[in-house]
Enzyme design. Structure first.
Site, PDB file in Angstrom:
ATOM      1  N   LYS A   1      80.929 -29.094  24.222  1.00  0.00           N
ATOM      2  CA  LYS A   1      81.126 -30.546  24.095  1.00  0.00           C
ATOM      3  C   LYS A   1      82.165 -31.063  25.090  1.00  0.00           C
ATOM      4  CE  LYS A   1      79.151 -31.725  19.690  1.00  0.00           C
ATOM      5  NZ  LYS A   1      79.345 -32.233  18.344  1.00  0.00           N
TER       6      LYS A   1
ATOM      7  N   LYS B   1      67.828 -24.487  21.826  1.00  0.00           N
ATOM      8  CA  LYS B   1      67.841 -24.963  20.434  1.00  0.00           C
ATOM      9  C   LYS B   1      67.306 -26.401  20.342  1.00  0.00           C
ATOM     10  CE  LYS B   1      71.552 -26.658  18.457  1.00  0.00           C
ATOM     11  NZ  LYS B   1      72.845 -26.941  17.832  1.00  0.00           N
TER      12      LYS B   1
ATOM     13  N   LYS C   1      69.484 -32.405  17.584  1.00  0.00           N
ATOM     14  CA  LYS C   1      69.380 -33.783  17.076  1.00  0.00           C
ATOM     15  C   LYS C   1      69.552 -34.829  18.165  1.00  0.00           C
ATOM     16  CE  LYS C   1      72.251 -33.456  13.019  1.00  0.00           C
ATOM     17  NZ  LYS C   1      73.547 -33.059  13.558  1.00  0.00           N
TER      18      LYS C   1
HETATM   19  P1  TYM Z   1      74.734 -29.965  12.570  1.00  0.00           P
HETATM   20  O1  TYM Z   1      74.850 -31.356  12.078  1.00  0.00           O
HETATM   21  O2  TYM Z   1      74.698 -29.762  14.060  1.00  0.00           O
HETATM   22  O3  TYM Z   1      73.450 -29.270  11.989  1.00  0.00           O
HETATM   23  C1  TYM Z   1      73.171 -29.291  10.596  1.00  0.00           C
HETATM   24  C2  TYM Z   1      72.561 -27.984  10.151  1.00  0.00           C
HETATM   25  O4  TYM Z   1      71.318 -27.738  10.815  1.00  0.00           O
HETATM   26  C3  TYM Z   1      71.366 -26.467  11.446  1.00  0.00           C
HETATM   27  N1  TYM Z   1      70.607 -26.583  12.694  1.00  0.00           N
HETATM   28  C4  TYM Z   1      69.581 -25.802  13.018  1.00  0.00           C
HETATM   29  N2  TYM Z   1      69.009 -24.767  12.381  1.00  0.00           N
HETATM   30  C5  TYM Z   1      67.947 -24.179  12.984  1.00  0.00           C
HETATM   31  N3  TYM Z   1      67.460 -24.579  14.181  1.00  0.00           N
HETATM   32  C6  TYM Z   1      68.010 -25.612  14.856  1.00  0.00           C
HETATM   33  N4  TYM Z   1      67.514 -26.006  16.018  1.00  0.00           N
HETATM   34  C7  TYM Z   1      69.126 -26.267  14.267  1.00  0.00           C
HETATM   35  N5  TYM Z   1      69.902 -27.316  14.662  1.00  0.00           N
HETATM   36  C8  TYM Z   1      70.801 -27.477  13.694  1.00  0.00           C
HETATM   37  C9  TYM Z   1      72.837 -26.213  11.729  1.00  0.00           C
HETATM   38  O5  TYM Z   1      73.115 -24.842  11.908  1.00  0.00           O
HETATM   39  C10 TYM Z   1      73.462 -26.775  10.471  1.00  0.00           C
HETATM   40  O6  TYM Z   1      73.356 -25.851   9.411  1.00  0.00           O
HETATM   41  N6  TYM Z   1      79.468 -28.589  11.937  1.00  0.00           N
HETATM   42  C11 TYM Z   1      78.171 -28.709  11.289  1.00  0.00           C
HETATM   43  C12 TYM Z   1      78.181 -29.637  10.075  1.00  0.00           C
HETATM   44  C13 TYM Z   1      79.195 -29.282   9.050  1.00  0.00           C
HETATM   45  C14 TYM Z   1      79.147 -28.173   8.147  1.00  0.00           C
HETATM   46  C15 TYM Z   1      80.327 -28.280   7.341  1.00  0.00           C
HETATM   47  C16 TYM Z   1      78.251 -27.133   7.952  1.00  0.00           C
HETATM   48  C17 TYM Z   1      80.328 -29.970   8.752  1.00  0.00           C
HETATM   49  N7  TYM Z   1      81.004 -29.371   7.749  1.00  0.00           N
HETATM   50  C18 TYM Z   1      80.603 -27.316   6.370  1.00  0.00           C
HETATM   51  C19 TYM Z   1      78.537 -26.181   6.972  1.00  0.00           C
HETATM   52  C20 TYM Z   1      79.697 -26.289   6.192  1.00  0.00           C
HETATM   53  C21 TYM Z   1      77.182 -29.252  12.287  1.00  0.00           C
HETATM   54  O7  TYM Z   1      77.555 -29.879  13.247  1.00  0.00           O
HETATM   55  O8  TYM Z   1      75.890 -29.077  11.935  1.00  0.00           O
END
Ligand code: TYM
Length: 331
Positions: A114, A196, A199
């Site tokens: 980032k 990957k 979003k």
């Molecule tokens: P984030 O918002 O990027 O993604 C949310 C969840 O989706 C999963 N994910 C994927 N899994 C499989 N294939 C993909 N292409 C893919 N893209 C995203 C991510 O692994 C995630 O589980 N920092 C975290 C959010 C967060 C969080 C937490 C997670 C904040 N606090 C506490 C767990 C516990 C994040 O940015 O995820």
């Protein structure tokens, strides 16, 4: 809460909620809600680390909340809330910042990535983002964190912080384990099958949202990048086809082996079409429920408020303990 294992996870409300998020994380969340005490937050403080348009952001966060519900997370079975509504997250983060080293944060892959993408805005939040994530998880004494593979490093640092704190002050935090899907922990882009699905990808054809309309889903699947062979097989060097097989399998409930057997020689056109149809079928009720919920903002707000009340009650217990342990005067 009954004495069951505690599960915690969250999603940042940025871009669109994709089938990657659904398969990598939410499908597991949903499966766990009957068996465990599940707490799922909208990580809206996390996403402030990159600039958001305030009016759009507010709407998007609410839309994500509706998508949580539409995807089948039930406010009767789990705690669903906005992270920013529970002040204990930021409070615990401050304390845990003092038990986390700058070098540890600078080594995080997401920080490096980032910082490169947002060179003009390498703010403190971006650096200590994982400490906020650790606070999310540790506040609720979660023992399992269902996430996609990209979050592995953040869960490992959460464990390190918890262990460090426990060693200094005695057992305070549950040390959480990561929970990854056997298949689908990393769903890839439909346009670049080695990257990957993200979003915030600017190429719309790369992602499918959980509330996307049927025509658009079918178009994207037909355009999905594959390879020049003709056989449907699950192999590392066939990233495009393997990715579609994973998506097809999770969305239809049919095993990868069985799909390979059925489609091996039927040609990519037919395979992509049927994979797209399986996704359309799975997402149809989600989209309908989402449209219904978005017409009822009062219900969404009430549900979020009651989720935040429950979360805050649980979080306060841990925060009090932590404050006492580090020697702050009790109030
Ligand atoms: P984030 O918002 O990027 O993604 C949310 C969840 O989706 C999963 N994910 C994927 N899994 C499989 N294939 C993909 N292409 C893919 N893209 C995203 C991510 O692994 C995630 O589980 N920092 C975290 C959010 C967060 C969080 C937490 C997670 C904040 N606090 C506490 C767990 C516990 C994040 O940015 O995820």
């Amino acid at each position: 809460m009954e004495n069951k294992k505690i599960i915690y996870s969250g999603i940042q409300p940025t871009g669109v909620l994709t089938i990657g998020n659904y398969i990598g994380a939410m499908a597991n969340w949903k499966a766990m809600q009957d068996e465990y005490n599940c707490i799922y937050g909208i990580a809206d403080l996390h996403a402030l680390t990159v600039r958001q348009n305030p009016a759009e952001y507010r709407q998007r966060a609410m839309s994500f909340f509706a998508q949580y519900l539409a995807c089948g997370l039930s406010p009767e079975k789990c705690v669903l809330y906005f992270q920013s509504h529970v002040r204990q997250h930021a409070e615990l983060q401050w304390i845990l910042n003092c038990y986390t080293y700058v070098g540890e944060m600078q080594r995080m892959a997401q920080f490096k990535d980032k910082s490169q993408k947002h060179e003009d805005n390498i703010n403190m939040g971006l650096l200590n983002y994982p400490v906020l994530q650790a606070s999310d998880i540790l506040l609720y004494q979660a023992s399992l964190v269902p996430v996609g593979a990209d979050q592995k490093q953040h869960i490992e640092i959460t464990r390190d912080i918890a262990i460090r704190f426990n060693n200094l002050y005695g057992e305070t935090f549950t040390v959480p384990d990561i929970y990854l899907s056997k298949h689908g922990a990393k769903i890839n882009s439909l346009q670049d099958p080695y990257a990957k699905m993200s979003k915030s990808d600017t190429n719309e054809n790369a992602t499918v949202s959980v509330i996307e309309d049927a025509d658009s889903i079918m178009r994207k699947f037909k355009r999905a990048v594959t390879d020049s062979e003709a056989f449907v097989e699950y192999r590392e060097d066939k990233a495009g086809i393997s990715n579609l097989l994973t998506i097809f399998s999770v969305m239809s409930g049919e095993s990868i082996e069985s799909l390979v057997e059925r489609y091996r020689t039927l040609g990519y056109g037919k395979f992509k079409n049927d994979a797209g149809e399986a996704v359309v079928e799975k997402l149809k009720p989600i989209r309908a429920e989402y449209d219904r919920l978005m017409k009822n903002k009062d219900y969404l707000k009430e549900t979020a408020k009651s989720g935040a009340d429950k979360a805050s009650f649980l979080a306060e217990k841990t925060l009090r303990k932590v404050k006492k342990r580090v020697g702050l005067v009790e109030n």
